[in-house]
Design an enzyme around this catalytic site. Structure first.
Site, PDB file in Angstrom:
ATOM      1  N   ILE A 295       0.907  -1.239   0.002  1.00  0.00           N
ATOM      2  CA  ILE A 295       0.093  -0.126   0.006  1.00  0.00           C
ATOM      3  C   ILE A 295       0.985   1.158   0.025  1.00  0.00           C
ATOM      4  CG2 ILE A 295      -0.160  -0.327   2.314  1.00  0.00           C
ATOM      5  CD1 ILE A 295      -2.900   1.171   2.427  1.00  0.00           C
ATOM      6  N   SER A 296       0.752   2.216  -0.815  1.00  0.00           N
ATOM      7  CA  SER A 296       1.383   3.164  -0.919  1.00  0.00           C
ATOM      8  C   SER A 296       1.650   4.002   0.437  1.00  0.00           C
ATOM      9  CB  SER A 296       1.302   4.119  -2.297  1.00  0.00           C
ATOM     10  OG  SER A 296       1.139   3.601  -3.377  1.00  0.00           O
ATOM     11  N   GLN A 297       2.647   4.775   0.596  1.00  0.00           N
ATOM     12  CA  GLN A 297       2.788   5.602   1.452  1.00  0.00           C
ATOM     13  C   GLN A 297       1.730   7.147   1.482  1.00  0.00           C
ATOM     14  OE1 GLN A 297       6.580   7.807   0.734  1.00  0.00           O
ATOM     15  NE2 GLN A 297       6.623   8.926   2.553  1.00  0.00           N
TER      16      GLN A 297
END
Ligand code: SAM
Length: 219
Positions: free
Chosen positions: A68-70
């Site tokens: 999951i992206s930052q």
């Protein structure tokens, strides 16, 4: 709602407020983006083992060697997409956890999202349903080819890095449309914003980033 869940809800609201303060310190200014991030429960998009870390400013594993992206990256890419005006129809390549999808769904009229890994796509679909976001259409497919059925898009967001701009995605941009995409490989990647004008395409280099590669083929 039982007391335990209510407790988790209150805690995550406070931790989201802290996350939004950090995003402001990092330079995110769009009030609509910040408001949506404040309201969106990121902890439901991560595996239970990582739920307590959901509001840290970091990418987290979601299985299948994906992340999951930052939060900063989600906010930044969304802000870049919105800067040229309100979003009508958006294509997202790389649904992943579905968190970015959920953020976009609250800012655009309609979101189309494609993911090549079926179990991730199914899990993301359930999260989007749990949040009652009804303006999202999802497909298990190779997003390097875009999603021609609903083109042209006035916004395209790509959350995995190809070595160069994929021609099918350029072809599926509306005139005046914007694409936010990381370009590069393991040796270096840069976030780019590409705008389709009346006569061609304009690319801006935004900042260095680190994304998983855009890969062909389905799992
Ligand atoms: N925004 C997502 C999130 O926060 O959960 C990002 C997920 S991850 C950084 C990128 C995703 O792109 C992965 O789920 C990966 O499977 C997917 N992906 C990679 N290549 C793809 C392709 N050709 N078509 C569709 N999805 C792809």
């Amino acid at each position: 709602m039982n007391r335990r869940l209510q407790g988790i809800g209150m805690t995550s609201r406070r931790t989201r407020e802290r996350m939004v303060s950090r995003l402001k310190e990092q330079g995110i200014t769009n009030p609509s983006v910040l408001a949506v991030i404040l309201e969106t429960p990121r902890h439901i998009f991560v595996e239970e083992a990582f739920a307590s870390r959901a509001y840290e400013d970091t990418a987290l594993p979601i299985g299948f060697n994906q992340t999951i992206s930052q939060p900063y990256i989600v906010a930044r890419m969304t802000e870049l997409l919105l800067e040229k005006g309100p979003l009508d129809k958006v294509l997202e390549v790389g649904t992943g956890s579905g968190y970015q999808t959920a953020v976009l769904a609250q800012l655009a009229r309609r979101v189309h999202s494609v993911e090549r890994i079926y179990p991730l796509q199914q899990r993301a679909r359930r999260c989007i349903q749990d949040l009652h976001l009804r303006n999202v259409r999802m497909k298990h497919s190779d997003g390097g080819w875009g999603w021609d059925d609903y083109a042209p898009y006035d916004g395209i967001i790509v959350t995995a890095a190809p070595p160069e701009l994929p021609q099918p995605l350029l072809d599926q941009m509306a005139r005046g449309g914007v694409m936010v995409i990381p370009i590069g490989d393991g040796r270096g990647q840069f976030l780019q914003r590409v705008t389709r004008t009346e006569v061609g395409f304009q690319a801006e280099i935004i900042e260095p980033v680190s994304f998983v590669p855009l890969q062909g083929g389905l799992l």
